[in-house]
Design an enzyme around this catalytic site. Structure first.
Site, short mmCIF file in Angstrom:
data_model
loop_
_atom_site.label_atom_id
_atom_site.label_comp_id
_atom_site.label_asym_id
_atom_site.label_seq_id
_atom_site.Cartn_x
_atom_site.Cartn_y
_atom_site.Cartn_z
N LYS A 124 31.60 67.72 13.11
CA LYS A 124 32.85 68.04 12.51
C LYS A 124 33.12 66.82 11.37
O LYS A 124 32.63 65.64 11.42
CB LYS A 124 33.69 68.04 13.47
CG LYS A 124 35.08 68.71 12.97
CD LYS A 124 34.87 70.50 13.11
CE LYS A 124 35.86 71.15 12.63
NZ LYS A 124 35.64 72.58 13.01
N ASP A 164 37.12 74.57 7.54
CA ASP A 164 38.03 74.66 8.38
C ASP A 164 39.57 74.64 7.84
O ASP A 164 39.72 74.94 6.74
CB ASP A 164 37.87 73.30 9.30
CG ASP A 164 38.36 73.45 10.83
OD1 ASP A 164 38.09 74.17 11.79
OD2 ASP A 164 39.75 72.96 10.92
#
Ligand code: NDP
Ligand code: 2IT
Length: 445
Positions: A124, A164
């Site tokens: 991430k 995201d």
């Protein structure tokens, strides 16, 4: 496994990283039994190894705004675990971004990616950059500056980022352009690309579609469907949009969406041109939903409130972490809600999650429910590697099958003695076992 000791040690090593601790505790609580039954995990230190990222990369991002002022933001990439494939996971651009949030997201991503059945590890990244109110030029310059640091750390067989919160097709485009210029290669780096230059059809709507496919499977275990159901959705970003579209297609009625300013209640249903209107609001970089109630009579704007007070059959939290607390959960339960499926990552607080489980609500945790997004990213990587583009129907059919498979894995590992399914336990065990066994196979790394 001594859960309290592990959590105490983690707290000491990484003080104040509350979201990260929350995500780790939730997984460890679910897998405790399995770990205790398999002493080889303990000997190989699998738990201690899986809860620490392989590496954390942080860098400074310097860019010039429209007024000529130089701005400095923080950029990160967390490469968490690559036991089953290249690091894979999104980039989040939001002022709240910090290491705790990115570590919780990266940790969750390991198990989510494992559940998809595709060969992807967990990662991430992101920045505390706030895209809200920025011009296209500013967003482009920021994305280019971000990629000027990130490009050396990633690659199609190493680490493949995606979107995201705050990172959609536009940002992916600017980052991809800069990567290509620096690397002088057109590769499958980044997913969620434009369909003219390597992106997969259905990727934009995949997370929301997948979430609804998963909820459909959960409802089917109780012999029911979305037909005629009232549905509360929070947020109105990428995930919320896909979910609202699919719920409507399946005969459900979406009665809420929300923004940081409050929520809209529209008893007539939020579909068709109303969703188009929301997308226009969103494209203008304004994260507010209040104007909807002016545009569409019959709808009300509830300032500063969350949609969980509305009487609905199904709730789909699709905005952000910890957006549904114990009080909200109790309201949903009291109002007869039968199913909660997490489109966002960790939207329910631990109190809310335990209330749903205790009351035998069909509760789908994020790592299972929203895995359709990254699964379709995996399908984009496959198409890029083959230098092919599959038709939308083919991608959608594969996505649907993957969501059915994830549901089956949760049922396999989460069915309780009374026949009810603990999807939290099911998802965590199924996701963990594949990664843990792969780590054992590959030795001490
Ligand atoms: P978008 O940026 O498209 O939309 C996010 C929405 O949530 C906005 O309305 C935003 O408003 C709100 N939001 C974000 N952060 C906060 C915060 N700290 N407090 C309150 N509201 C907030 O993002 P996505 O739709 O892509 O993502 C939504 C959720 O789904 C996230 O949890 C993400 O991690 C998850 N997810 C996304 C996937 C994807 O493919 N895009 C895949 C799987 C999960 P504002 O910015 O004003 O706060
Ligand atoms: O949380 C997530 O799964 C995502 N933001 C999507 C990640 C991806 O690589 O598609």
């Amino acid at each position: 496994m001594d859960l309290n000791k592990i959590m105490n040690d983690l707290g000491k090593k990484h003080p104040g990283e509350v979201e990260y601790h929350q995500a780790v505790r939730e997984v460890l609580e679910s897998i405790e039994e399995v770990v205790n039954e398999n002493p080889q995990f303990e000997t190989a230190g699998i738990i201690e190894r899986i809860i620490e990222p392989d590496r954390i990369l942080s860098f400074k991002v310097t860019w010039v705004d429209d007024k000529g002022k130089v701005n400095v933001n923080l950029g990160y990439r967390i490469q968490f675990n690559n036991a089953i494939g290249p690091y894979k996971g999104g980039l989040r651009f939001h002022p709240s971004v910090n290491l705790s949030i990115l570590k919780f997201l990266g940790f969750e991503q390991i198990f989510k990616n494992s559940l998809t059945t595709l060969p992807m590890g967990g990662g991430k990244g992101g920045s505390d950059f706030n895209p809200k109110g920025k011009s296209d030029g500013e967003i482009m310059r920021f994305c280019q500056a971000f990629m000027m640091e990130l490009w050396q750390l990633i690659g199609p067989e190493t680490d493949v980022p995606a979107g995201d919160i705050g990172v959609g097709g536009k940002e992916i485009g600017y980052m991809y352009g800069m990567y290509k210029k620096l690397r002088r290669e057109n590769t499958g780096i980044l997913t969620g690309k434009g369909t003219n230059w390597g992106g997969s059809l259905v990727r934009p709507e995949a997370t929301g579609f997948g979430a609804v496919y998963f909820a459909q499977e959960m409802l089917a275990t109780k012999g029911t469907t979305f037909e005629g159901k009232n549905v509360a959705i929070s947020g109105f970003g990428n995930v919320a949009w896909g979910a609202a579209t699919k719920v409507t297609e399946l005969g459900g009625r979406v009665v809420t969406i929300s923004g940081p300013d409050g929520y809209i209640y529209d008893p007539n249903g939020i579909s068709g041109d109303k969703i188009e209107y929301l997308l226009e609001l969103r494209a203008s970089n304004q994260d507010i939903v209040a104007p909807y109630a002016v545009e569409f009579p019959g709808a009300t704007f509830n300032e500063g409130k969350r949609p969980w007070e509305v009487k609905v059959d199904v709730a789909l939290p699709c905005a952000t972490q910890n957006e549904l607390n114990g009080e909200d959960a109790q309201k949903l339960i009291d109002n007869g809600c039968i199913c909660v499926a997490e489109g966002a990552n960790m939207p329910s607080t631990p109190e809310a999650m335990h209330l749903f489980l205790k009351n035998n609500i069909l509760f789908g945790p994020a790592k299972a429910v929203n895995a359709g997004g990254v699964a379709t990213s995996g399908l984009e990587m496959s198409q890029n590697a083959m230098k092919l583009a599959w038709p939308a129907e083919e991608v959608d059919a594969k996505l649907h099958q993957i969501m059915r498979n994830i549901h089956a894995a949760c049922v396999k590992h989460g069915t309780k003695a009374d026949g009810n399914v603990d999807y939290v336990k099911g998802a965590n065990i199924a996701g963990f076992l594949k990664v843990a066994n792969s780590m054992l196979d590959q030795g001490v790394l």
